[in-house]
Design a protein around this motif. Structure first.
Motif, PDB file in Angstrom:
ATOM      1  N   ASN A 108     -75.716 -46.486  58.344  1.00 23.76           N
ATOM      2  CA  ASN A 108     -75.412 -45.294  59.138  1.00 23.76           C
ATOM      3  C   ASN A 108     -76.613 -44.781  59.920  1.00 23.76           C
ATOM      4  O   ASN A 108     -76.466 -44.217  60.994  1.00 23.76           O
ATOM      5  CB  ASN A 108     -74.943 -44.168  58.214  1.00 23.76           C
ATOM      6  CG  ASN A 108     -73.465 -44.250  57.960  1.00 23.76           C
ATOM      7  OD1 ASN A 108     -72.685 -43.635  58.658  1.00 23.76           O
ATOM      8  ND2 ASN A 108     -73.081 -45.058  56.983  1.00 23.76           N
ATOM      9  N   ALA A 109     -77.804 -44.948  59.309  1.00 25.81           N
ATOM     10  CA  ALA A 109     -78.997 -44.341  59.896  1.00 25.81           C
ATOM     11  C   ALA A 109     -79.559 -45.163  61.065  1.00 25.81           C
ATOM     12  O   ALA A 109     -80.178 -44.600  61.968  1.00 25.81           O
ATOM     13  CB  ALA A 109     -80.066 -44.165  58.817  1.00 25.81           C
ATOM     14  N   LEU A 110     -79.368 -46.485  61.050  1.00 27.62           N
ATOM     15  CA  LEU A 110     -80.023 -47.307  62.067  1.00 27.62           C
ATOM     16  C   LEU A 110     -79.604 -46.946  63.496  1.00 27.62           C
ATOM     17  O   LEU A 110     -80.480 -46.743  64.350  1.00 27.62           O
ATOM     18  CB  LEU A 110     -79.790 -48.803  61.783  1.00 27.62           C
ATOM     19  CG  LEU A 110     -80.485 -49.329  60.517  1.00 27.62           C
ATOM     20  CD1 LEU A 110     -80.237 -50.819  60.340  1.00 27.62           C
ATOM     21  CD2 LEU A 110     -81.986 -49.046  60.530  1.00 27.62           C
ATOM     22  N   PRO A 111     -78.293 -46.817  63.785  1.00 27.26           N
ATOM     23  CA  PRO A 111     -77.928 -46.440  65.162  1.00 27.26           C
ATOM     24  C   PRO A 111     -78.529 -45.091  65.562  1.00 27.26           C
ATOM     25  O   PRO A 111     -78.910 -44.892  66.716  1.00 27.26           O
ATOM     26  CB  PRO A 111     -76.396 -46.353  65.116  1.00 27.26           C
ATOM     27  CG  PRO A 111     -75.993 -47.131  63.908  1.00 27.26           C
ATOM     28  CD  PRO A 111     -77.130 -47.048  62.934  1.00 27.26           C
ATOM     29  N   PHE A 112     -78.653 -44.181  64.605  1.00 24.86           N
ATOM     30  CA  PHE A 112     -79.223 -42.863  64.880  1.00 24.86           C
ATOM     31  C   PHE A 112     -80.692 -43.006  65.306  1.00 24.86           C
ATOM     32  O   PHE A 112     -81.110 -42.470  66.334  1.00 24.86           O
ATOM     33  CB  PHE A 112     -79.101 -42.006  63.616  1.00 24.86           C
ATOM     34  CG  PHE A 112     -79.775 -40.674  63.688  1.00 24.86           C
ATOM     35  CD1 PHE A 112     -79.088 -39.552  64.120  1.00 24.86           C
ATOM     36  CD2 PHE A 112     -81.116 -40.527  63.315  1.00 24.86           C
ATOM     37  CE1 PHE A 112     -79.717 -38.311  64.180  1.00 24.86           C
ATOM     38  CE2 PHE A 112     -81.745 -39.293  63.375  1.00 24.86           C
ATOM     39  CZ  PHE A 112     -81.040 -38.182  63.816  1.00 24.86           C
TER      40      PHE A 112
ATOM     41  N   HIS B 231     -79.293 -56.383  61.927  1.00 19.96           N
ATOM     42  CA  HIS B 231     -79.401 -55.380  62.994  1.00 19.96           C
ATOM     43  C   HIS B 231     -80.592 -55.737  63.882  1.00 19.96           C
ATOM     44  O   HIS B 231     -81.569 -56.327  63.421  1.00 19.96           O
ATOM     45  CB  HIS B 231     -79.617 -54.003  62.332  1.00 19.96           C
ATOM     46  CG  HIS B 231     -79.374 -52.841  63.232  1.00 19.96           C
ATOM     47  ND1 HIS B 231     -80.297 -52.420  64.147  1.00 19.96           N
ATOM     48  CD2 HIS B 231     -78.303 -52.011  63.356  1.00 19.96           C
ATOM     49  CE1 HIS B 231     -79.812 -51.365  64.792  1.00 19.96           C
ATOM     50  NE2 HIS B 231     -78.587 -51.103  64.320  1.00 19.96           N
ATOM     51  N   GLU B 232     -80.514 -55.364  65.133  1.00 22.55           N
ATOM     52  CA  GLU B 232     -81.670 -55.524  66.030  1.00 22.55           C
ATOM     53  C   GLU B 232     -82.872 -54.772  65.455  1.00 22.55           C
ATOM     54  O   GLU B 232     -82.708 -53.629  65.013  1.00 22.55           O
ATOM     55  CB  GLU B 232     -81.350 -54.889  67.396  1.00 22.55           C
ATOM     56  CG  GLU B 232     -80.565 -55.773  68.324  1.00 22.55           C
ATOM     57  CD  GLU B 232     -81.334 -57.026  68.675  1.00 22.55           C
ATOM     58  OE1 GLU B 232     -82.411 -56.925  69.280  1.00 22.55           O
ATOM     59  OE2 GLU B 232     -80.867 -58.132  68.291  1.00 22.55           O
ATOM     60  N   PRO B 233     -84.059 -55.368  65.424  1.00 22.95           N
ATOM     61  CA  PRO B 233     -85.199 -54.639  64.847  1.00 22.95           C
ATOM     62  C   PRO B 233     -85.534 -53.367  65.624  1.00 22.95           C
ATOM     63  O   PRO B 233     -85.392 -53.331  66.844  1.00 22.95           O
ATOM     64  CB  PRO B 233     -86.341 -55.656  64.931  1.00 22.95           C
ATOM     65  CG  PRO B 233     -85.893 -56.721  65.840  1.00 22.95           C
ATOM     66  CD  PRO B 233     -84.403 -56.719  65.862  1.00 22.95           C
TER      67      PRO B 233
ATOM     68  N   TRP C 218     -89.037 -56.790  62.337  1.00 22.16           N
ATOM     69  CA  TRP C 218     -89.088 -55.430  61.769  1.00 22.16           C
ATOM     70  C   TRP C 218     -90.502 -55.108  61.294  1.00 22.16           C
ATOM     71  O   TRP C 218     -91.152 -55.948  60.666  1.00 22.16           O
ATOM     72  CB  TRP C 218     -88.164 -55.326  60.544  1.00 22.16           C
ATOM     73  CG  TRP C 218     -86.712 -55.290  60.865  1.00 22.16           C
ATOM     74  CD1 TRP C 218     -85.862 -56.354  60.920  1.00 22.16           C
ATOM     75  CD2 TRP C 218     -85.933 -54.138  61.185  1.00 22.16           C
ATOM     76  NE1 TRP C 218     -84.602 -55.943  61.245  1.00 22.16           N
ATOM     77  CE2 TRP C 218     -84.615 -54.572  61.418  1.00 22.16           C
ATOM     78  CE3 TRP C 218     -86.222 -52.784  61.310  1.00 22.16           C
ATOM     79  CZ2 TRP C 218     -83.582 -53.710  61.758  1.00 22.16           C
ATOM     80  CZ3 TRP C 218     -85.193 -51.916  61.648  1.00 22.16           C
ATOM     81  CH2 TRP C 218     -83.891 -52.382  61.874  1.00 22.16           C
ATOM     82  N   PRO C 219     -90.982 -53.899  61.556  1.00 21.68           N
ATOM     83  CA  PRO C 219     -92.276 -53.518  60.959  1.00 21.68           C
ATOM     84  C   PRO C 219     -92.133 -53.340  59.450  1.00 21.68           C
ATOM     85  O   PRO C 219     -91.128 -52.793  58.982  1.00 21.68           O
ATOM     86  CB  PRO C 219     -92.615 -52.190  61.635  1.00 21.68           C
ATOM     87  CG  PRO C 219     -91.353 -51.685  62.240  1.00 21.68           C
ATOM     88  CD  PRO C 219     -90.408 -52.845  62.393  1.00 21.68           C
ATOM     89  N   VAL C 220     -93.124 -53.818  58.732  1.00 21.89           N
ATOM     90  CA  VAL C 220     -93.120 -53.629  57.275  1.00 21.89           C
ATOM     91  C   VAL C 220     -94.415 -52.925  56.882  1.00 21.89           C
ATOM     92  O   VAL C 220     -95.364 -52.870  57.665  1.00 21.89           O
ATOM     93  CB  VAL C 220     -92.979 -54.972  56.515  1.00 21.89           C
ATOM     94  CG1 VAL C 220     -91.595 -55.564  56.691  1.00 21.89           C
ATOM     95  CG2 VAL C 220     -94.054 -55.962  56.941  1.00 21.89           C
TER      96      VAL C 220
END
Ligand code: SF4
Lengths: 329, 271
Positions: free
Chosen positions: A151-155, A179-181, A222-224
Motif C-alpha cells: 500500500n505504501a509504495l505507490p504513495f 515493484h519498480e525501485p 533498491w537502496p539498502v
C-alpha cells in the motif's frame, strides 16, 4: 500459522480485514469491542504469549505519525516514526518490546490510509522528511499478512520529499522486488555477529540469508542500508564485528548502501526489570550491563569505546558520510 | 499443580477416576480431591459458588501463583451437537457484561468458542454460544492467581435447541459426556503445566537463599536482593550447583550481598 484473530467490530467489514481473514481460513475469529481489552491487559504473560501469538486487527484513532527519538536519523531534515503494527514475528532477547508490552500478540492497525494521510500532512516540501517504520515491529517480517508495504509504495513513489525506512531482520523482500525501485524507500537490515544472532535473535533468518535479500534488492536497484543498532557486547567483540562487516561488504557493493547506523544497547530500567523477570535465565541481562540514571546500558566508557571502534572499522568499507553513529546523551 | 473446578459431583467422577484423586474428608465447605499433581473442587451451581470454590482451592493448595486452573464441565449451546467439546476463547458475563479472554497459547484438541455465563438457566438458546452459570466468576477469580494463559475453560455440550435441557442431566449422562474427553484433557493440562513451569523460579535460588538465611539475618529488601543476585549468578553459569551457590563466606548479610555483586560483575565480563 496464526490460530486466532481478534477483530475490532469497527473494522470487521473493512476490505483489508476480509482479505486478511480469507488468508487465515482456519483461524478462529473473535469479535472484540476495542483492542485494549486484549492487548496489554494485566494478568497476561509476554513470554507465554510469544509461544503462539494471535493476530489483532484494529483501528487506530490518532497519533499516527510521531517525532522520532533523538537517536534516529540518517542525515535528513525531519525525522518521524509510525507504527502500523505492534510486536514482531521474531524473538530477540534484547528487544525492548518485551519490556514495553504485556502482550506478544501481533496488533495490526488496518486503517493504513490514515497513516499515509498523516505522513502527507507532515511532509515539508523541499526538505528531506524521513518516516521510520519498524520502531514497534519488524517492517517486513509480517508483510505477507499485513500488505502494508504494498500500500505504501505507490504513495512514496509520488512524494519525492518523503523518505521511508523499512527496518528489518527478515528476508521478506518479494513485494519490493515486484515493484519498480524507489530511491526514497530504503530497506535497512539489522545485524549482530553470528554468536549473538544464535544466542539471542530467536527465529531471525541467518546472516547469510539476510545478506542475500540485501543483494537481491540492490541488484534490482533498491537502496539498502545497514543497522548495527544495538551493538551487543560479546567475547571477542572486535573480531566478531570485523568478520560481520567483512561478510557483508564482500557481497553487497558499497554503492548500493544508503547508510549505516551504529547504536548502543540501552533500555529504561523498568523495561530491563520486566525483561529480566520474564527471562531470568538469560545471561544477556546481566552481562556487563549497569544502571545509569533511569537507563540500563553498558558503562559509559565501554559504550563510547564500542561505538568509536565500530565507526572506525566501518570506515574501512564505507565513506564516513554514510555512517551515522548514534550515541544519545 | 493443576487445579480443576467442576460444578457437579458427576462432572468430577471421570477426573477422580482418571487422575486417581482422593477425597479430602476433613474439608467441609466443598467436596475437595487431591492427587500428586492435581487438585479438584466441586463448586455447586452459580457464580458465587464458583468464585468461592476457586478461592478456597487456592488456599488449600498453598496460595501458589502461576499454577494451572481449568474449569471443566457441561454447557448448553444453540446448535452444536451434544457431546461436542469446546475450549473457550471469550467468556461474557451476561449480567455484568464483563468480558474475559483466556489466552490460548498451546495447541488444543478442541475448536474454540465463545461462552456466556448466565445468572439463571435459559432454554431459549438465543445466542450462538456456549451457556453456563460459573465460568465468568471462575475465570475472574483464578486470573488473580495465574496469568490468563494458564486459566482455561473447557465445556462439553450437554443440551441444545433440538435437545433442550429439562432439569440437570442425570449423573450417568454427565459421566458419559465427559469421560471420553479426559484423556485429551490430561494431555492438554500437561502442556499447560509445562507453560506454568517456565514461570517458576529456579529451585537452586530457594535452596541457597535458605542456606544463607539460616546463618545470617536479612531485612525484607536484602532478602529480595539475595534472591535476585542468586538468580543472576545462575543466569551467568547455568550449570552451577547449589553447593557452589552456597560457598560464599560472609560475616553479615550486607557483606554477603557485596560479595555476590562482585562475583556477578566478574562473571558477567566477556572473556
Ligand atoms: S526483529 Fe526487531 S522488533 Fe523483532 S524481536 Fe527482534 S529486535 Fe524486536
Amino acid at each position: 500459522m496464526i490460530p486466532l484473530v481478534y477483530v475490532e467490530e469497527s473494522v470487521r467489514n473493512h476490505p483489508r480485514t476480509e482479505s486478511i481473514l480469507a488468508r487465515h481460513p482456519r483461524a478462529s475469529v473473535v469479535p472484540i469491542e476495542r483492542y485494549g481489552s486484549i492487548f496489554n491487559h494485566s494478568q497476561q504473560n509476554f513470554r507465554l504469549q510469544k509461544q503462539r501469538p494471535a493476530l489483532i486487527l484494529a483501528n487506530k484513532h490518532d497519533h499516527f505519525v510521531q517525532p522520532a527519538p533523538d537517536a534516529y536519523g540518517v542525515g535528513g531534515d525531519h525525522n518521524w516514526y509510525f507504527s502500523h503494527m505492534l510486536n514482531c514475528l521474531y524473538d530477540c532477547r534484547y528487544c525492548f518490546l518485551q519490556g514495553m508490552y504485556r502482550s506478544a500478540h501481533y496488533l495490526v492497525f488496518i486503517n493504513f490510509e490514515d497513516f499515509l494521510e498523516d505522513i502527507d500532512n507532515k511532509i515539508e516540501p523541499g526538505k528531506q522528511n524521513w518516516f521510520f517504520s519498524g520502531y514497534d515491529a519488524d517492517s517486513l517480517a509480517l508483510e505477507p499478512v499485513t500488505g502494508f508495504v504494498a500500500n505504501a509504495l505507490p504513495f512514496f513513489a509520488s512524494r519525492a520529499d518523503a523518505w521511508l525506512e523499512l527496518r528489518t531482520k527478515s528476508t521478506q523482500v518479494r513485494e519490493l522486488l515486484g515493484h519498480e525501485p524507489l530511491g526514497n524507500v530504503v530497506t535497512a537490515f539489522s545485524f549482530t555477529p553470528e554468536a549473538t544472532w544464535k544466542a539471542t535473535e530467536h527465529k531471525v533468518p541467518s546472516i547469510e540469508k539476510r545478506i542475500q535479500a540485501m543483494q537481491q534488492l540492490a541488484e534490482h536497484g533498491w537502496p539498502v542500508a545497514l543497522r548495527f543498532d544495538p551493538l551487543i557486547e560479546q567475547a571477542g567483540f572486535n573480531d566478531a564485528y570485523s568478520e560481520l562487516f567483512e561478510q557483508i561488504f564482500s557481497q553487497v557493493p558499497e554503492s548500493a548502501i544508503h547508510s549505516a547506523t551504529i547504536g548502543p544497547l540501552r533500555m529504561p530500567k523498568q523495561f530491563h526489570r520486566t525483561m529480566e523477570s520474564l527471562y531470568p535465565e538469560e545471561p544477556l541481562f546481566v552481562s556487563g550491563l549497569a544502571q545509569r540514571n533511569s537507563m540500563v546500558s553498558y558503562p559509559a566508557a565501554r559504550e563510547a569505546e564500542m561505538i568509536d571502534w565500530a565507526t572506525d572499522e566501518l570506515e574501512k568499507h564505507l565513506p564516513s558520510s554514510k555512517i551515522f553513529p548514534n550515541l544519545p546523551a | 499443580m493443576i487445579h480443576f473446578l467442576v460444578t457437579f459431583d458427576a462432572e468430577a467422577r471421570p477426573l477422580i477416576d482418571h487422575f486417581k484423586l482422593k477425597r479430602q474428608h476433613h474439608e467441609r465447605s466443598f467436596p475437595v480431591y487431591f492427587g500428586e499433581q492435581h487438585a479438584l473442587i466441586v463448586s455447586g451451581a452459580g457464580k458465587i459458588a464458583a468464585a468461592a470454590a476457586t478461592a478456597h482451592l487456592h488456599g488449600l493448595t498453598g496460595f501458589q501463583h502461576q499454577q494451572v486452573w481449568i474449569n471443566f464441565g457441561i454447557a448448553g449451546h444453540s446448535t452444536l451437537p451434544v457431546g461436542d467439546t469446546r475450549l473457550c476463547h471469550q467468556i461474557i458475563d451476561k449480567h455484568s457484561k464483563q468480558v474475559f479472554y483466556p489466552q490460548l497459547v498451546i495447541k488444543s484438541p478442541w475448536p474454540s468458542e465463545r461462552l456466556f455465563t448466565l445468572d439463571e438457566p435459559d432454554n431459549s438458546y438465543a445466542d450462538e454460544s456456549l451457556l453456563d452459570m460459573e465460568a465468568s466468576s471462575f475465570f475472574a477469580t483464578a486470573n488473580r492467581y495465574a496469568t490468563a494463559e494458564l486459566v482455561q475453560v473447557i465445556k462439553v455440550v450437554s443440551d441444545n435447541a433440538e435437545a433442550p435441557i429439562n432439569g440437570i442431566p442425570t449423573k450417568q449422562q454427565i459421566i458419559e459426556l465427559l469421560a471420553p474427553q479426559v484423556e485429551q484433557l490430561h494431555n492438554f493440562s500437561d502442556s499447560l503445566q509445562q507453560l506454568a513451569d517456565q514461570l517458576q523460579p529456579d529451585k537452586r535460588i530457594g535452596a541457597a537463599a535458605e542456606h544463607y538465611q539460616q546463618k545470617l539475618h536479612f531485612s525484607f529488601s536484602q532478602s529480595e536482593s539475595l534472591q535476585h543476585l542468586l538468580q543472576q549468578w545462575i543466569a551467568l553459569d547455568a550449570e552451577i550447583s547449589t553447593d557452589e551457590l552456597c560457598r560464599i563466606d560472609a560475616k553479615s548479610s550486607r557483606q554477603l550481598i557485596e560479595k555476590l555483586q562482585q562475583q556477578i560483575a566478574a562473571a558477567g565480563q566477556p572473556t
